[in-house]
Design an enzyme around this catalytic site. Structure first.
Site, short mmCIF file in Angstrom:
data_model
loop_
_atom_site.label_atom_id
_atom_site.label_comp_id
_atom_site.label_asym_id
_atom_site.label_seq_id
_atom_site.Cartn_x
_atom_site.Cartn_y
_atom_site.Cartn_z
N LYS A 41 0.81 -1.23 0.00
CA LYS A 41 0.00 0.00 0.00
C LYS A 41 0.84 1.27 0.00
O LYS A 41 0.38 2.31 -0.46
CB LYS A 41 -0.93 0.03 1.22
CG LYS A 41 -2.03 -1.02 1.14
CD LYS A 41 -2.99 -0.87 2.31
CE LYS A 41 -4.08 -1.92 2.27
NZ LYS A 41 -4.81 -2.01 3.53
N LYS A 84 -5.47 -11.25 -3.68
CA LYS A 84 -6.46 -11.36 -2.61
C LYS A 84 -7.72 -10.55 -2.91
O LYS A 84 -7.62 -9.44 -3.44
CB LYS A 84 -5.81 -10.84 -1.32
CG LYS A 84 -6.52 -11.22 -0.05
CD LYS A 84 -5.97 -10.43 1.14
CE LYS A 84 -6.45 -8.99 1.09
NZ LYS A 84 -6.34 -8.23 2.32
N LYS A 110 -11.60 -5.28 0.06
CA LYS A 110 -12.64 -4.24 0.13
C LYS A 110 -12.36 -3.10 -0.82
O LYS A 110 -13.25 -2.46 -1.33
CB LYS A 110 -12.64 -3.57 1.51
CG LYS A 110 -12.99 -4.36 2.70
CD LYS A 110 -12.90 -3.42 3.93
CE LYS A 110 -12.74 -4.18 5.22
NZ LYS A 110 -11.39 -4.08 5.79
P1 TYM Z 1 -9.11 -6.10 7.47
O1 TYM Z 1 -10.20 -5.14 7.82
O2 TYM Z 1 -8.32 -5.84 6.25
O3 TYM Z 1 -9.67 -7.56 7.39
C1 TYM Z 1 -10.45 -8.08 8.46
C2 TYM Z 1 -10.24 -9.56 8.57
O4 TYM Z 1 -10.63 -10.20 7.36
C3 TYM Z 1 -9.55 -10.99 6.87
N1 TYM Z 1 -9.57 -10.93 5.40
C4 TYM Z 1 -9.61 -12.00 4.63
N2 TYM Z 1 -9.62 -13.32 4.91
C5 TYM Z 1 -9.66 -14.19 3.88
N3 TYM Z 1 -9.66 -13.78 2.57
C6 TYM Z 1 -9.64 -12.48 2.25
N4 TYM Z 1 -9.66 -12.10 0.98
C7 TYM Z 1 -9.62 -11.52 3.30
N5 TYM Z 1 -9.60 -10.17 3.33
C8 TYM Z 1 -9.56 -9.82 4.63
C9 TYM Z 1 -8.30 -10.35 7.43
O5 TYM Z 1 -7.23 -11.26 7.46
C10 TYM Z 1 -8.77 -9.95 8.81
O6 TYM Z 1 -8.72 -11.04 9.69
N6 TYM Z 1 -5.64 -4.71 10.66
C11 TYM Z 1 -6.79 -5.52 10.50
C12 TYM Z 1 -7.88 -5.21 11.53
C13 TYM Z 1 -7.38 -5.26 12.91
C14 TYM Z 1 -7.11 -6.44 13.67
C15 TYM Z 1 -6.65 -5.97 14.92
C16 TYM Z 1 -7.25 -7.79 13.38
C17 TYM Z 1 -7.11 -4.18 13.71
N7 TYM Z 1 -6.66 -4.61 14.90
C18 TYM Z 1 -6.27 -6.89 15.94
C19 TYM Z 1 -6.86 -8.71 14.40
C20 TYM Z 1 -6.40 -8.24 15.63
C21 TYM Z 1 -7.35 -5.31 9.12
O7 TYM Z 1 -7.16 -4.31 8.51
O8 TYM Z 1 -8.16 -6.28 8.72
#
Ligand code: TYM
Length: 339
Positions: A114, A199, A202
């Site tokens: 990013k 991947k 969003k």
């Molecule tokens: P984020 O918002 O990008 O994604 C949220 C969760 O969804 C999972 N994910 C996916 N899993 C499978 N296939 C995909 N294509 C896919 N896209 C997203 C991500 O792995 C994630 O589990 N930084 C994190 C949010 C966060 C967080 C935390 C997570 C903030 N603090 C503490 C765990 C613990 C994030 O941006 O996820």
């Protein structure tokens, strides 16, 4: 005090939630409520790093919260809250910044994707995008978390969280529990429908790559119909992520939605044509989304209830977070006016 292991997970409301978010993490949440003490957070502070228009932030935060509930998260059993409502996350984040290394953050794949183009840094990249994993470490470590159910893309961030916690503990004793990621073998990296080597995300500009949880059913059917398979003839449906990424991706989606093993499904689908396979998958996904969206709408219509849940969740989370933060302040020997 509860003796159950502690779970923490979160999603950033930087866009509409996708089926990748559901399969990678949310689908596990409600099941974990009986054997774990669970905290599920909407990571709105994280969304500041990528969001373009802050007027959407409140709407998306409430959307995400409604989806948590629609997926079976029960505020009587779990602590459900919004990250910005618990100020201890930002406080701990500053402290952990001082225990992380610049070189460690430079290695984070998500930042490289990013924040850079090839070898060069994008000049307007904000600093939040760079030290975002530190805020994530704070989210996790504040609650003495044992396990973090996430998709594969977050593995590196959890490893960094452990490194930071371990470094802190080696100086100050066992202040933090060391968290372990829970990453399922299948469904932890749902791929883009038209480009199954990248991947599903969003923020993808091509909406045909993504199944959003709020997509209307006819567009889900059309997106799955258009999804990339391969040129094997006759059609051959089996799991082989390297050589058949499109088919394997559809199998992983179908497996998660139907709760059936990928290899059992492959056997059942022997001899089925790709067009028929897509119809089977889109029927299953449509049925699943239809139900989920009905539950979502019930919650989303009731903002008073959502705010009450968020308020009560933040009160419970603050109490726990404050216990850890006090311990850290005392280890660091901060000067206090009141004992
Ligand atoms: P984020 O918002 O990008 O994604 C949220 C969760 O969804 C999972 N994910 C996916 N899993 C499978 N296939 C995909 N294509 C896919 N896209 C997203 C991500 O792995 C994630 O589990 N930084 C994190 C949010 C966060 C967080 C935390 C997570 C903030 N603090 C503490 C765990 C613990 C994030 O941006 O996820």
């Amino acid at each position: 005090m509860s003796s159950k292991p502690i779970v923490f997970s979160a999603i950033q409301p930087s866009g509409n939630l996708t089926i990748g978010n559901y399969i990678g993490t949310m689908r596990h949440w409600s099941k974990m409520q009986s054997n774990y003490e669970c905290l599920y957070c909407v990571a709105d502070l994280h969304a500041l790093t990528t969001i373009q228009n802050y007027s959407f932030l409140k709407t998306r935060t409430l959307d995400a919260l409604s989806f948590y509930l629609a997926c079976g998260v029960d505020p009587e059993k779990s602590i459900v809250f919004i990250q910005s409502h618990v100020h201890q996350h930002s406080q701990l984040s500053w402290i952990l910044n001082c225990f992380a290394r610049f070189s460690e953050l430079l290695r984070m794949t998500q930042f490289k994707v990013k924040g850079t183009q090839g070898e060069k840094y994008i000049p307007k990249t904000n600093l939040g995008l760079f030290n975002y994993p530190i805020l994530m470490a704070s989210d996790i470590l504040l609650y003495q978390t044992n396990v973090v159910p996430v998709g594969y893309d977050q593995k590196q961030h959890i490893e960094l969280t452990r490194t930071i916690a371990d470094r802190f503990n080696s100086i100050y004793g066992d202040v933090f529990a060391l968290p372990t990621p829970i990453i399922n073998q299948y469904g932890s990296k749902i791929m883009a429908l038209l480009e199954p080597k990248k991947k599903m995300s969003k923020s993808d500009i091509n909406k045909n790559n993504v199944i959003f949880l709020l997509d209307d059913i006819s567009s889900v059917v059309s997106k799955i119909n258009k999804s990339v398979t391969d040129s094997d003839r006759p059609s051959a449906i089996y799991y082989d992520i390297k050589n058949k990424p499109g088919i394997s991706n559809l199998l992983e989606i179908f497996s998660a939605i139907s709760n059936k093993d990928v290899h059992v499904l492959s056997k059942e689908l022997q001899g089925v044509m790709y067009t028929e396979f897509k119809k089977i998958v889109s029927d299953a996904v449509s049925k699943f989304l239809h139900k989920l969206q009905r539950r979502y709408t019930d919650y989303r219509c009731d903002e008073t209830l959502l705010k009450k849940i968020a308020y009560e969740g933040s009160m419970k989370a603050q109490l726990k977070a404050e216990t850890t933060l006090k311990k850290i302040y005392s280890e660091l020997n901060f000067f206090h006016l009141f004992k």
